[in-house]
Design a protein around this motif. Structure first.
Motif, short mmCIF file in Angstrom:
data_model
loop_
_atom_site.label_atom_id
_atom_site.label_comp_id
_atom_site.label_asym_id
_atom_site.label_seq_id
_atom_site.Cartn_x
_atom_site.Cartn_y
_atom_site.Cartn_z
N VAL A 11 0.84 -1.20 0.00
CA VAL A 11 0.00 0.00 0.00
C VAL A 11 0.88 1.26 0.00
O VAL A 11 0.64 2.20 -0.76
N VAL A 12 1.90 1.26 0.84
CA VAL A 12 2.77 2.43 0.95
C VAL A 12 3.46 2.70 -0.39
O VAL A 12 3.48 3.83 -0.88
N GLU A 13 3.94 1.64 -1.00
CA GLU A 13 4.64 1.81 -2.27
C GLU A 13 3.70 2.40 -3.33
O GLU A 13 4.05 3.33 -4.05
N LYS A 14 2.49 1.87 -3.40
CA LYS A 14 1.50 2.36 -4.38
C LYS A 14 1.11 3.82 -4.11
O LYS A 14 0.97 4.62 -5.03
N ALA A 15 0.92 4.14 -2.83
CA ALA A 15 0.41 5.46 -2.47
C ALA A 15 1.33 6.56 -3.01
O ALA A 15 0.87 7.64 -3.40
N GLN A 16 2.63 6.25 -3.05
CA GLN A 16 3.58 7.27 -3.50
C GLN A 16 3.47 7.53 -5.00
O GLN A 16 4.01 8.51 -5.51
N LYS A 17 2.73 6.66 -5.69
CA LYS A 17 2.63 6.83 -7.16
C LYS A 17 1.27 7.39 -7.58
O LYS A 17 0.90 7.32 -8.76
N GLY A 18 0.52 7.87 -6.60
CA GLY A 18 -0.82 8.41 -6.94
C GLY A 18 -1.88 7.47 -6.40
O GLY A 18 -1.74 6.25 -6.49
N THR A 19 -2.94 8.04 -5.84
CA THR A 19 -3.90 7.20 -5.11
C THR A 19 -5.17 6.86 -5.87
O THR A 19 -5.92 5.99 -5.45
N SER A 20 -5.46 7.56 -6.96
CA SER A 20 -6.65 7.22 -7.74
C SER A 20 -6.60 7.90 -9.09
O SER A 20 -6.18 9.06 -9.19
N PHE A 21 -6.98 7.18 -10.13
CA PHE A 21 -6.91 7.75 -11.48
C PHE A 21 -8.23 7.73 -12.23
O PHE A 21 -8.45 8.49 -13.16
N GLY A 22 -9.11 6.80 -11.88
CA GLY A 22 -10.32 6.62 -12.68
C GLY A 22 -10.00 6.16 -14.09
O GLY A 22 -10.75 6.41 -15.03
N MET A 23 -8.86 5.48 -14.22
CA MET A 23 -8.44 4.90 -15.51
C MET A 23 -7.90 3.51 -15.21
O MET A 23 -7.53 3.24 -14.07
N PRO A 24 -7.85 2.63 -16.20
CA PRO A 24 -7.39 1.26 -15.92
C PRO A 24 -5.93 1.22 -15.46
O PRO A 24 -5.11 2.03 -15.90
N THR A 25 -5.64 0.29 -14.57
CA THR A 25 -4.26 0.06 -14.13
C THR A 25 -3.98 -1.44 -14.19
O THR A 25 -4.90 -2.25 -14.04
N GLU A 26 -2.71 -1.78 -14.36
CA GLU A 26 -2.33 -3.19 -14.55
C GLU A 26 -2.66 -4.03 -13.32
O GLU A 26 -3.02 -5.21 -13.44
N ILE A 27 -2.55 -3.43 -12.15
CA ILE A 27 -2.72 -4.22 -10.94
C ILE A 27 -4.14 -4.80 -10.82
O ILE A 27 -4.36 -5.86 -10.24
N GLU A 28 -5.12 -4.12 -11.45
CA GLU A 28 -6.50 -4.66 -11.44
C GLU A 28 -6.55 -6.01 -12.15
O GLU A 28 -7.24 -6.94 -11.71
N THR A 29 -5.84 -6.11 -13.27
CA THR A 29 -5.80 -7.38 -14.01
C THR A 29 -5.07 -8.45 -13.20
O THR A 29 -5.47 -9.61 -13.16
N LYS A 30 -3.99 -8.03 -12.54
CA LYS A 30 -3.18 -8.98 -11.74
C LYS A 30 -4.02 -9.62 -10.64
O LYS A 30 -4.01 -10.84 -10.45
N ILE A 31 -4.76 -8.81 -9.89
CA ILE A 31 -5.55 -9.38 -8.79
C ILE A 31 -6.72 -10.19 -9.35
O ILE A 31 -7.08 -11.25 -8.83
N ALA A 32 -7.28 -9.73 -10.47
CA ALA A 32 -8.39 -10.48 -11.09
C ALA A 32 -7.89 -11.85 -11.54
O ALA A 32 -8.54 -12.88 -11.29
N GLU A 33 -6.72 -11.90 -12.17
CA GLU A 33 -6.17 -13.18 -12.63
C GLU A 33 -5.95 -14.13 -11.46
O GLU A 33 -6.27 -15.31 -11.53
#
Ligand code: PLP
Length: 428
Positions: free
Chosen positions: A77-99
């Protein structure tokens, strides 16, 4: 124990938050007294604002299956937070957890992420209605599927604690489409289907009920539901918000070897961040927007911080071949220890347990449905709750809740808990 600061904080909260809480069961209405304010938590322990240490058996109502502030989840969570907390656009990590989720859970091809278990169940039922073209839903008395209108009909725990099984604000129009069945009673389900022929879109169930204490399905009950759904073109929806990624990698579907048509998730899948999800085979999921006509959306759905926490959590559970056995063994040890001291101290009780879900009922008969759960002695429970709190053990402030065992609990913690229960039982 002293709760001075918690009491003061609660008094402040009450001025600006209804009842001082953002979810009713936290308010201690079922047990009396004022709620404990948490300062921080680590592993199996909560530390409150007065400096007390509590062994935690709630674990945020389920999500913290590996303990609080679990390092791989926090780091992600900490690592991700530093890169922006919300975009309203697709991100790769959504596919990773879905898979990963699709690979762990039987019988699902696609999964859609939302922000809570409530949203997951609400959307699952909309999808079931859209897919089948039918309106009515069967739910079971005492099962909780979140607080959306269709489900606030005899909804277990929170609602039952307050004796308001039907909330004002739920219209008659909505309520008439929700049919209530008795948990573990297939004849009752058959009768409802018979008297509403061709109108039922889905049956939604907690495959192991966890919101009226822990109530296992009777042998063959889930299988019988599967058969009656097949015979009547009804979808079977497993609400695995509590059981998913807790009872096994594949949840209750795997444990009982019964396939559901739609599965709902929450709690563990978010690793302690606000996440829910619902999943099914392609044939059903492809009815969802933008592929199909059933609308469902969310500004913060698939939020990168939430996905990072969930993915880290699922990876841990997927990679640890022993985790579910270990949890079950700890829970069994606790079960046996509690039984022993309650028997020695002559306290009438029934204990239910499935995997790492366990509940203690002050009731001598079997607890198999909402009526038998509601029959338990609430006065004894209140004393039990406050007694344990005073000994540094935190269980849910309601007689209708399951305890959630976390892997962070050591056998020393379990012994500490059993001793506390021994001590408290002598005062009941
Ligand atoms: C907790 C729970 C929900 C609701 O989830 P929220 O995230 O609180 O909205 C739904 N179904 C079951 C079985 C639950 O235990």
């Amino acid at each position: 124990m002293i709760y001075k600061r918690s009491s003061a904080l609660f008094a402040e909260a009450e001025k600006v938050i209804p009842g001082g809480v953002n979810s009713p069961v936290r308010a201690f209405k079922g047990v009396g007294g004022t709620p404990i304010f948490v300062k921080e938590a680590k592993g199996a322990y909560l530390y409150d604002e007065d400096g007390n240490r509590l062994v935690d058996y709630i674990n945020s109502w389920g999500p913290m299956i590996l303990g609080h502030a679990y390092k791989p989840v926090v780091d992600a969570v900490v690592e991700k937070a530093q890169k922006g907390t919300s975009f309203g656009m697709p991100t790769e990590i959504e596919t990773k957890i879905a898979e990963l989720a699709v690979s762990m859970v039987p019988n699902i091809d696609k999964i859609r992420f939302v922000n809570s278990g409530t949203e997951a169940c609400m959307s699952a039922v909309r999808l079931a209605r859209g897919y089948t073209g039918k309106d009515k839903v069967i739910k079971f008395a005492g099962c909780y599927h979140g607080h959306s209108d269709s489900f606030l009909i005899q909804a277990g725990s929170g609602a039952s604690t307050f004796g308001t099984p039907n909330s004002p604000g739920v219209t008659q129009g909505t309520a008439k489409d929700t049919l209530l069945a008795k948990y573990n009673d297939i004849d009752n389900v058959n009768a409802l289907i018979e008297s509403n022929k061709g109108e039922i879109a889905c049956i939604i169930i907690e495959p192991v009920a966890g919101n009226m204490g822990c109530i296992p399905p009777k042998d063959g009950f889930l299988q019988a539901l599967r058969e009656v759904c097949n015979a009547n073109n009804i979808l079977l929806v497993f609400d695995e918000v509590m059981t998913g990624f807790r009872l096994s990698k594949g949840g209750a579907q795997e444990l009982f070897n019964v396939k559901a048509d739609i599965v709902c998730f929450g709690k563990v899948i978010g690793g302690g961040l606000p996440v829910g999800a619902f999943a099914a085979r392609n044939e059903i999921m492809n009815h969802l927007a933008p592929l199909g006509p059933v609308y469902q959306a969310g500004t913060l759905s698939g939020n990168p911080l939430a996905m990072a926490a969930g993915l880290a959590m699922l990876k841990e559970l997927n990679n640890d071949g022993d985790i579910f056995t270990r949890l079950e063994e700890k829970t069994k040890y606790l079960h046996e220890g509690i039984s022993k001291v309650l028997v020695v101290n002559d306290v009438t009780h029934t204990i239910n347990r499935v995997g790492s879900m366990i509940s203690v009922h002050f009731d001598e008969g079997a607890v198999t449905d909402f009526d038998s759960s509601a029959y338990g002695n609430n006065d004894t429970f209140k004393k039990f709750f406050h007694g344990l709190l005073n000994e540094g053990v935190y269980i849910a402030p309601s007689a209708f809740e399951t305890w959630f065992i976390t892997d962070a609990l050591s056998y020393k913690d379990l012994d500490f808990t059993i001793e506390a229960i021994d001590k408290v039982s002598k005062t009941l």
